[in-house]
Design a protein around this motif. Structure first.
Motif, PDB file in Angstrom:
ATOM      1  N   LYS A 112       0.830  -1.209   0.000  1.00  0.00           N
ATOM      2  CA  LYS A 112       0.000   0.000   0.000  1.00  0.00           C
ATOM      3  C   LYS A 112       0.866   1.262   0.000  1.00  0.00           C
ATOM      4  N   PRO A 115       2.980   3.055  -3.904  1.00  0.00           N
ATOM      5  CA  PRO A 115       2.708   4.215  -4.753  1.00  0.00           C
ATOM      6  C   PRO A 115       3.117   5.535  -4.108  1.00  0.00           C
ATOM      7  N   LYS A 116       3.354   5.492  -2.807  1.00  0.00           N
ATOM      8  CA  LYS A 116       3.611   6.755  -2.087  1.00  0.00           C
ATOM      9  C   LYS A 116       5.100   7.000  -1.854  1.00  0.00           C
ATOM     10  N   LYS A 118       7.396   8.168  -3.612  1.00  0.00           N
ATOM     11  CA  LYS A 118       7.869   9.469  -4.092  1.00  0.00           C
ATOM     12  C   LYS A 118       7.616  10.546  -3.027  1.00  0.00           C
TER      13      LYS A 118
END
Ligand code: SF4
Lengths: 139, 621
Positions: A112, A115-116, A118
């Protein structure tokens, strides 16, 4: 270690990173969905070189050392690779394939966060700057 | 012969003649099994002039050497022949339960030619093979035929069934096993339909197999199965299916959106991802025979217009192709659309891609209500997709059904107006649900050079660019950066050999990532006694790739066909890969050079063929 003077430095930076991440609007919901107690284990670089993150039950907390309970997942790697990873300069799949990262337990929750990464790296750069470690920021 | 049985069933459906034929062991040694062995069979006995939907066309089902051996992911099989969708060599892989049963019955494959006078059913019970009438099943959906066949023959009989789309020769019709597992791509359901063959059923009474070194194989199997089961990716897919990382894919620009016009759609990411499917609709997982990963989904939707009973659910490709690609982030609608495609017998990837093209064409005014019988094609209008479009395609009814039933490339040729520019395919096969501009430029190269057309599973380039491959024994130590062309030709050289081995061995690419190169060699040797070392195995992979290229050359394909449509070569418009274009020509030139292929003809040079022991094949071209 290439980036750290001692085993305390990385833990100081990483704990601060997640303290900041846990109050960031974009990251909070993602972290809650991780829903696991995770141990980030860098003890190959020192006996106390580790920290934990507890994302269970909608609460978020982070701290240095080992957690008091058995973690749902343990991620073992070097403190340098962790630095690269939080800087979004390490491909986690590649690192796992080449055994630079070793995972015990389920990575379903941690996905989860993928994607975060960055956004995590952006916060990490700010933290390093705040700590006066601008020289450690990976371009 | 060890491992393989060396026997195939050869059926001429026109005459009803059924033969049990033997294949020479040298063919297995040279072309492994599965799609490689099928290519070899076609090369020797196929009719290169025949229309893929004519009686003369050949349809080949072929197992790999590991079918039925209780090794995770190793009991898949291939279907192959000339694709009606593309006119090229085509092959498609299916998991499920058919391959082991056929193997236990004593056969490595089935070859079909001719055309039955009436709808027919091929029945295989151990050594006894016969043709029965399938008139009662013709015109019916796959789910009901599956139930009927189970009722008639028994639950443990395994089947392959086509739906109405196959009967109507929709050029991207699929073949399903147990109404769940698909030979999805390249339209072989239409080939079966053209032969009036509705289904094949098989049952074996024993599970006897003779292996070259059973003890050594058992030791290896006991080591590999738990490793495959416990791998991180396996755990993730067991819980959330193959769409487990869809959300991550959206952020890297890998997930195609609205006919590849966008590489980023934030709200969609969470709506369609695997964990959402698990939380909202999953009833239970599922697996192909003997697979410990168990990535399959079963879903139920209890309320709303997209309600469906418990049954097979969508995997990643279906979720994207019938979701974001056509502008929808409604997961319930995607589940229902996928279920209907399965029942009617349509490949969800080409269905989604063809509808996506049509929606863009309608938006641009290149097709109008006059072409669609008055139906409006609007991004994300899933009611129209489910109630009107999919049934019309499967039945080939109305102007729109007829237009779209031959796939996007043919539809665009018919419409003209520059609409081919925004199709997304290679060699006529629609691009699957990985946009190479975000997913990896090497993937664009392998889409282009793949004999069957744009395919993400022909070769493991997707995994290589992801970072999931490390094979120092064969020189794969690259740390590939997905969104560049650096080292992609070099990686592709390894990918084509390895992918050809995987697909000829009929091994699932999710499972075999955990197998090292020396273990691959040991598997072939302990099961089939091939006596290979690493070089011999890799050479067999290369040989399979070369042979498929030669087959395509005899179909009239050259290097000029190794390309992607202009849409796929546009720089990405947004998301992480924004502005990045793919340098396909440079990668291709380097690939041909490294593979010793003629850059005009697109086939291996004479010396390359001789080095692979294919001098005889060269004589035919
Ligand atoms: S990983 Fe999934 S698709 Fe592959 S063999 Fe196992 S269940 Fe089938």
């Amino acid at each position: 270690m290439e980036y750290w003077k001692n085993e305390n430095e990385p833990i100081q930076a990483f704990v601060k990173l997640f303290e900041a991440a846990m109050i960031d609007d974009e990251l909070t919901s993602g972290l809650k969905k991780v829903n696991q107690l995770i141990l980030f284990d860098y003890t190959e670089d020192g006996p106390n070189c580790c920290f934990w993150m507890d994302c269970r039950g909608g609460n978020l907390s982070v701290g240095p050392g080992k957690p008091s309970e058995e973690p749902d997942m343990t991620m073992s790697l070097s403190a340098d690779d962790a630095h690269r990873s939080w800087s979004n300069k390490l491909n986690p799949v590649m690192a796992i394939t080449r055994k630079k990262i070793r995972v015990k337990g389920s990575a379903v929750g941690l996905l989860k966060l993928a994607p975060k990464l960055k956004k995590v790296a952006e916060i990490y750069a700010v933290i390093l700057k705040d700590l006066g470690w601008e020289d450690k920021i990976l371009k | 012969m060890y491992g393989n049985t060396g026997k195939i069933i050869v059926v001429d459906l026109t005459t009803g003649k059924i033969e049990i034929a033997s294949l020479p062991e040298t063919d297995y040694l040279s072309y492994i099994g599965g799609s490689g062995l099928a290519a070899r069979y076609f090369w020797e006995r196929g009719n290169f002039q025949a229309d893929p939907l004519s009686a003369e066309a050949m349809l080949i089902f072929m197992n790999g050497p590991f079918a039925g051996l209780k090794l995770s992911g190793a009991s898949r099989s291939s279907v192959a022949g000339r694709s009606p969708l593309t006119g090229n060599w085509g092959d498609s892989s299916c998991g499920g339960y058919f391959a082991p049963e056929l193997r236990y019955a004593g056969f490595d494959g089935i070859v079909l030619t001719g055309k039955a006078e009436k709808p027919s059913l091929l029945v295989i019970e151990d050594n006894a093979v016969c043709i029965e009438s399938a008139e009662d099943y013709w015109g019916k959906g796959i789910e009901s035929v599956n139930r009927s066949l189970k009722d008639k023959f028994g639950k443990t009989w395994r089947n392959l069934i086509i739906g109405p789309a196959g009967e109507n020769q929709v050029k991207y019709a699929l073949i399903l096993n147990e109404a769940h597992h698909a030979f999805g791509r390249a339209g072989f359901g239409a080939v079966m339909g053209s032969k009036n063959l509705k289904a094949i059923v098989v049952k074996a009474s024993t599970k006897t197999m003779t292996l070259a070194d059973p003890e050594a194989f058992e030791t290896l199997r006991k080591e590999l199965n738990p490793r495959i089961k416990e791998a991180l990716a396996s755990d993730v897919m067991r819980v959330n299916g193959t769409a487990a990382n869809l959300e991550g894919g959206v952020y890297s620009g890998d997930v195609p959106i609205r006919n590849f016009t966008s590489n980023f759609w934030q709200e969609m990411a969470e709506s369609l991802t695997g964990s959402t499917l698990s939380e909202k609709y999953l009833t239970h997982g599922g697996a192909c025979a003997y697979c410990t990963i168990a990535c399959k989904r079963n879903v139920r939707i209890t309320e709303g217009i997209f309600a469906i009973p418990d049954g097979p659910g969508p995997e990643y490709e279906t979720i994207v192709s019938l979701g974001s690609l056509i502008g929808s982030m409604d997961l319930a609608a995607v589940c229902k659309a996928g279920r209907i495609c399965n029942d009617l017998g349509l490949d969800t990837i080409t269905t989604g891609a063809t509808i996506a093209w049509a929606m863009e064409a309608f938006e641009k005014g290149d097709i109008t209500a006059a072409d669609t019988d008055g139906i409006s094609l609007i991004w994300g209008d899933m009611e129209t997709v489910i109630d009107v479009l999919i049934p019309a395609i499967a039945a080939r009814t109305g102007k729109l059904g007829r237009l779209l039933a031959d796939g996007s490339a043919a539809a665009a040729r018919r419409i003209g107006k520059g609409s081919s520019d925004y199709t997304a395919h290679a060699k006529g096969l629609e691009v699957p649900a990985h946009d190479p501009r975000g997913g990896g430029h090497g993937l664009a190269l392998t889409y282009a050079i793949s004999p069957r057309g744009a395919c993400h599973v022909a070769f493991p380039m997707l995994f290589m660019e992801m970072g999931a491959c490390y094979y120092p024994e064969i020189g794969f130590e690259y740390e590939l950066e997905p969104k560049t062309d650096e080292n992609k030709a070099e990686a592709a050289v390894i990918a084509v050999a390895l992918g050809s081995i995987e697909n000829s061995a009929c091994f699932c690419q999710f499972a075999d990532r955990e197998i090292t190169i020396p273990e691959w060699v040991a598997l072939f040797n302990t099961v089939a006694g091939y006596g290979w070392d690493i070089d011999a195995m890799m050479l067999a992979g290369k040989r399979v790739f070369y042979l498929k290229r030669l087959i395509n050359y005899r179909f009239g394909r050259t290097a000029a066909d190794d390309t992607l449509t202009p849409r796929m070569l546009e720089p990405a418009r947004d998301g992480e890969p924004e502005g990045i274009a793919i340098n396909l020509d440079a990668m291709k030139a380097a690939f041909y050079r490294l593979m010793e292929m003629d850059p005009i003809q697109g086939i291996p040079t004479q010396s390359a063929l001789i080095a692979c022991g294919m001098a005889e094949e060269f004589e035919h071209i």
